[in-house]
Scaffold this motif. Structure first.
Motif, PDB file in Angstrom:
ATOM      1  N   GLN A  19      34.311  42.844  35.422  1.00 52.64           N
ATOM      2  CA  GLN A  19      33.359  41.715  34.841  1.00 52.64           C
ATOM      3  C   GLN A  19      33.293  40.741  35.447  1.00 52.64           C
ATOM      4  O   GLN A  19      32.322  39.563  35.487  1.00 52.64           O
ATOM      5  CB  GLN A  19      33.774  41.517  33.277  1.00 52.64           C
ATOM      6  N   THR A  20      34.371  40.320  36.253  1.00 53.96           N
ATOM      7  CA  THR A  20      34.516  38.972  37.182  1.00 53.96           C
ATOM      8  C   THR A  20      34.291  39.101  38.497  1.00 53.96           C
ATOM      9  O   THR A  20      34.441  38.292  39.278  1.00 53.96           O
ATOM     10  CB  THR A  20      35.645  38.364  36.988  1.00 53.96           C
ATOM     11  N   LEU A  21      34.132  40.737  39.014  1.00 53.63           N
ATOM     12  CA  LEU A  21      34.265  40.820  40.622  1.00 53.63           C
ATOM     13  C   LEU A  21      32.854  40.794  41.343  1.00 53.63           C
ATOM     14  O   LEU A  21      31.851  41.195  40.596  1.00 53.63           O
ATOM     15  CB  LEU A  21      35.053  42.032  40.694  1.00 53.63           C
ATOM     16  N   SER A  22      32.624  40.113  42.347  1.00 50.42           N
ATOM     17  CA  SER A  22      31.551  39.896  43.009  1.00 50.42           C
ATOM     18  C   SER A  22      30.952  41.286  43.524  1.00 50.42           C
ATOM     19  O   SER A  22      31.561  42.099  44.097  1.00 50.42           O
ATOM     20  CB  SER A  22      31.559  39.198  44.423  1.00 50.42           C
ATOM     21  N   LEU A  23      29.731  41.907  42.990  1.00 51.20           N
ATOM     22  CA  LEU A  23      29.231  42.964  43.441  1.00 51.20           C
ATOM     23  C   LEU A  23      28.746  43.066  45.179  1.00 51.20           C
ATOM     24  O   LEU A  23      28.784  44.018  45.965  1.00 51.20           O
ATOM     25  CB  LEU A  23      27.814  43.127  42.898  1.00 51.20           C
ATOM     26  N   GLU A  24      28.222  41.858  45.558  1.00 55.81           N
ATOM     27  CA  GLU A  24      27.842  41.770  46.701  1.00 55.81           C
ATOM     28  C   GLU A  24      29.069  42.274  47.697  1.00 55.81           C
ATOM     29  O   GLU A  24      28.991  42.851  48.817  1.00 55.81           O
ATOM     30  CB  GLU A  24      27.376  40.197  47.087  1.00 55.81           C
ATOM     31  N   HIS A  25      30.216  41.591  47.372  1.00 55.01           N
ATOM     32  CA  HIS A  25      31.515  41.906  48.235  1.00 55.01           C
ATOM     33  C   HIS A  25      31.584  43.599  48.058  1.00 55.01           C
ATOM     34  O   HIS A  25      32.173  44.208  49.077  1.00 55.01           O
ATOM     35  CB  HIS A  25      32.545  41.306  47.851  1.00 55.01           C
ATOM     36  N   TYR A  26      31.746  44.170  46.866  1.00 56.35           N
ATOM     37  CA  TYR A  26      31.878  45.361  46.549  1.00 56.35           C
ATOM     38  C   TYR A  26      31.205  46.255  47.440  1.00 56.35           C
ATOM     39  O   TYR A  26      31.639  47.453  47.907  1.00 56.35           O
ATOM     40  CB  TYR A  26      31.837  45.660  45.162  1.00 56.35           C
ATOM     41  N   LEU A  27      29.944  45.840  47.636  1.00 56.93           N
ATOM     42  CA  LEU A  27      29.017  46.901  48.217  1.00 56.93           C
ATOM     43  C   LEU A  27      29.113  46.651  49.699  1.00 56.93           C
ATOM     44  O   LEU A  27      28.408  47.542  50.296  1.00 56.93           O
ATOM     45  CB  LEU A  27      27.504  46.775  47.706  1.00 56.93           C
ATOM     46  N   GLU A  28      29.348  45.457  50.213  1.00 56.81           N
ATOM     47  CA  GLU A  28      29.528  45.217  51.672  1.00 56.81           C
ATOM     48  C   GLU A  28      30.806  45.629  52.219  1.00 56.81           C
ATOM     49  O   GLU A  28      31.503  46.200  51.559  1.00 56.81           O
ATOM     50  CB  GLU A  28      28.970  43.838  51.903  1.00 56.81           C
ATOM     51  N   ASP A  29      31.187  45.157  53.261  1.00 54.56           N
ATOM     52  CA  ASP A  29      32.440  45.490  53.788  1.00 54.56           C
ATOM     53  C   ASP A  29      33.430  44.705  53.279  1.00 54.56           C
ATOM     54  O   ASP A  29      33.448  43.403  53.225  1.00 54.56           O
ATOM     55  CB  ASP A  29      32.529  44.986  55.580  1.00 54.56           C
ATOM     56  N   GLU A  30      34.482  45.283  52.734  1.00 54.73           N
ATOM     57  CA  GLU A  30      35.566  44.460  51.937  1.00 54.73           C
ATOM     58  C   GLU A  30      36.403  43.839  52.963  1.00 54.73           C
ATOM     59  O   GLU A  30      36.500  44.022  53.988  1.00 54.73           O
ATOM     60  CB  GLU A  30      36.568  45.455  51.290  1.00 54.73           C
ATOM     61  N   ASN A  31      36.922  42.424  52.497  1.00 53.66           N
ATOM     62  CA  ASN A  31      37.606  41.492  53.262  1.00 53.66           C
ATOM     63  C   ASN A  31      39.016  42.093  52.892  1.00 53.66           C
ATOM     64  O   ASN A  31      39.492  41.799  51.865  1.00 53.66           O
ATOM     65  CB  ASN A  31      37.108  40.079  52.963  1.00 53.66           C
ATOM     66  N   VAL A  32      39.763  42.334  54.039  1.00 51.47           N
ATOM     67  CA  VAL A  32      41.117  42.651  53.754  1.00 51.47           C
ATOM     68  C   VAL A  32      41.967  41.518  52.948  1.00 51.47           C
ATOM     69  O   VAL A  32      42.916  42.057  52.491  1.00 51.47           O
ATOM     70  CB  VAL A  32      41.808  43.127  54.989  1.00 51.47           C
TER      71      VAL A  32
END
Length: 634
Positions: free
Chosen positions: A454-467
């Protein structure tokens, strides 16, 4: 036996899984004076020679490699991450940009190690793609001086029988950083920048269990034949005299502890008939001017030249280049476009398929284009309900109807196709009783629920994750958080609930038996869910005996960058809970449909090949599930 002049992959005498060494004698050294023999490259320095020997997983590979270019497996992927592009020269021991060697008598200013250059006219990246029941398409790449006017060809036949010559199609492609003319030129990094010639040949109807042989070449006047490969005809739709066996996993690159060795061992032994890769290929296919994708497909060739596969798009393909357009608006053009238009009414299609794109492509990665065109020419045109796109499609294989989705963009066209496809599959249960759906993304996940989506960014989830924000082994997952003050930030929960609400009615109406996904780099098996927007069980039941809802699995670590050899599984079952078992470490699955009522799932770890979890589904009444009953508010 003839040693491959293209690609020699040596396997240890005792198979322990993981990556194998790859020797590529057709690649040319970039060293001024050529390559040193690997077995003596350390000279009188015994410590250095031991280091070189230890680069290979099979001791016999050191001598077998001679002075050829190679991709030793022991360090493959060691310094990679699920994040940004690396410097290829710094990580040459990892074969980051493909085959390499130690230079003989380096001239002043020359590195002691150099990457190698592919030969012209020689087929590479050979892979077999599932197209329809008994139909397989072979794809391969060559680099040419002149775009050939003749089509590529394959010599094909049963092992020991007569061969026939079959022609196919060629498409040419030059991604950014590569020359778009046939005369090779140096790229932005001063190295070769060949354009790609991508070839596809459709084999005729195959007989199940029959061994076939083939070799391929381009239509160039200077074309060279590949070596001869063999494969076994996969089970046909509805075949009941033997089990249907497939391997599935998501998220695999050219890493030491990946599942490639296991896959070829299983395929040769008859433990699997086909491979389903549920997205995130190579990490990343476009890195280093596409040489990451080239290295991955050349490493994978040992498997895919002998065992057909079904590649599914993941977020690393979607976000690499121009955001999935290379899968959606591929170069149908000329021949593909006219075939796609003619096929739109195949199977009595009720819904319009996506119209043929203009005669160009927006692809910006070579592997993306190679996979997308191959998938289109295979499943997109010839699947039981043709999608006329490479983004999604389906296959009937043995007792299983298998559909692959693109959840990067679950648009109306895809939903209309899925409804039609599942309607067809459900009406065809007497032939393919089991329906399995996959995409790259899970629609319900224990790891994601613990991470508070509920608090996590979808943009990040759908793109390349940052290690920096992502644990590779799905423990203490810490994706990028939405800014508390940013009301426009869409969350992972929004995404998961949104796709769940779109898919659940179709899964319920047509009785989808299993849903399998990757992306989360771990293993999860869940009890059957009747509401997978909330993770609710079916009447509180925790059983695979006559399930009343879809069983959800995540198998998301086929060999991600930097994966280690350790692994673990643990029971997560709790009263009333959806979670059954959790696991970490590199692994894949073997799914076996024995008959219309019994299907077994094996979770197989890459390092050693042990089965660390196994469960069996018994279903004697395939078909629609009961619709979810909405709870009344108190």
């Amino acid at each position: 036996m003839k040693i491959s002049s293209l690609l020699l992959s040596l396997s240890p005498a005792v198979v322990v899984g993981n990556m194998y060494d790859v020797i590529m004698p057709q690649y040319a050294s970039a060293c001024t004076n050529g390559c040193l023999p690997w077995a003596s490259a350390g000279g009188s320095n015994a410590t250095m020679q031991k280091f070189i020997n230890d680069l290979f997983v099979d001791p016999d590979s050191v001598a077998a490699a001679g002075s050829s270019c190679a991709m030793p497996a022991a360090h493959a992927g060691d310094n990679e991450c699920d994040c940004a592009e690396k410097d290829g020269d710094t990580y040459i021991y990892d074969s980051y940009e493909g085959p390499w060697c130690f230079c003989k008598d380096p001239v002043p200013g020359e590195n002691a190690t150099q990457y190698c250059t592919p030969a012209k006219h020689v087929p590479e990246q050979i892979n077999l793609q599932l197209a329809a029941s008994g139909i397989v398409v072979v794809g391969f790449v060559t680099y040419e001086d002149v775009n050939a006017t003749d089509p590529p060809v394959a010599e094909f036949g049963t092992v020991g029988g007569d061969n026939t010559t079959i022609s196919g199609l060629t498409h040419w492609y030059a991604p950014p950083g590569r020359s778009n003319v046939t005369a090779p030129a140096a790229g932005d990094d001063g190295r070769y920048a060949f354009p790609y010639s991508m070839h596809y040949v459709r084999f005729p109807k195959l007989e199940p269990g029959t061994m076939y042989s083939y070799k391929v070449k381009s239509g160039s006047a200077d074309a060279e034949w590949s070596d001869t490969f063999t494969f076994r005809g996969p089970v046909l739709a509805g075949q009941t005299d033997k089990p249907t066996r497939i391997a599935t996993y998501g998220d695999m690159g050219h890493s030491h502890y990946n599942c490639m060795e296991n896959l070829i061992t299983d395929c040769q032994a008859g433990s699997i008939d086909a491979v389903i890769h549920m997205g995130d290929h190579a990490y990343n296919i476009g890195f280093s001017n596409d040489r990451r994708g080239d290295a991955y497909m050349n490493a994978f060739q040992k498997v895919l030249s002998q065992c057909p596969w079904f590649p599914i798009i993941g977020n690393h393909e979607s976000s690499d280049g121009d955001h999935y357009a290379h899968y959606e608006a591929i170069a149908w053009g000329e021949v593909y476009g006219t075939q796609a238009d003619a096929e739109k009414t195949k199977s009595g299609a009720k819904h319009a398929r996506p119209s043929t794109p203009p005669l160009h492509t927006t692809a910006t990665t070579a592997l993306g284009r190679h996979l997308s065109q191959g998938t289109f020419y295979a499943l997109g045109l010839h699947g039981p309900v043709p999608s006329n796109t490479s983004r999604y499609g389906s296959i009937d294989i043995g007792l299983i109807h298998y559909a692959g989705l693109d959840l990067n963009d679950l648009d109306d066209d895809q939903l209309a196709w899925l409804a039609e496809d599942l309607e067809y599959a459900n009406a065809n249960r007497d032939v393919t009783p089991w329906i399995i759906v996959s995409s790259h993304f899970p629609v319900w996940s224990q790891a994601m629920q613990e991470a508070k989506p509920q608090t996590l960014s979808l943009e990040h989830y759908l793109e390349d994750e940052n290690v920096e924000h992502y644990d590779m082994y799905a423990e203490n997952v810490d994706y990028v958080q939405c800014d508390a003050d940013d009301e426009s930030c869409e969350t992972v929960a929004d995404f998961m609930v949104g796709i769940g609400e779109k898919l659940q009615p179709l899964f319920t109406q047509y009785g989808v038996d299993l849903y399998n996904a990757g992306h989360v780099h771990s293993y999860e098996s869940m009890w059957p869910l009747c509401d997978f927007t909330k993770g609710e069980l079916c009447d509180g039941e925790q059983s695979f005996d006559e399930p009343k809802g879809t069983i959800h699995i995540t198998e998301g670590n086929g060999g991600v960058p930097g994966v280690v050899g350790d692994y673990d599984v643990k029971n997560c079952t709790a009263p009333g809970g959806f979670c059954r078992m959790l696991g970490d470490g590199g692994a894949y699955a073997r799914i076996t449909a024995y008959n219309s009522t019994t299907l077994t799932y094996e979770h197989v770890v890459n390092n050693g090949g042990a089965v660390t979890d196994e469960w069996t589904v018994t279903q004697s009444n395939h078909g629609p599930f009961k619709a979810v009953k909405k709870q009344r508010s108190a």
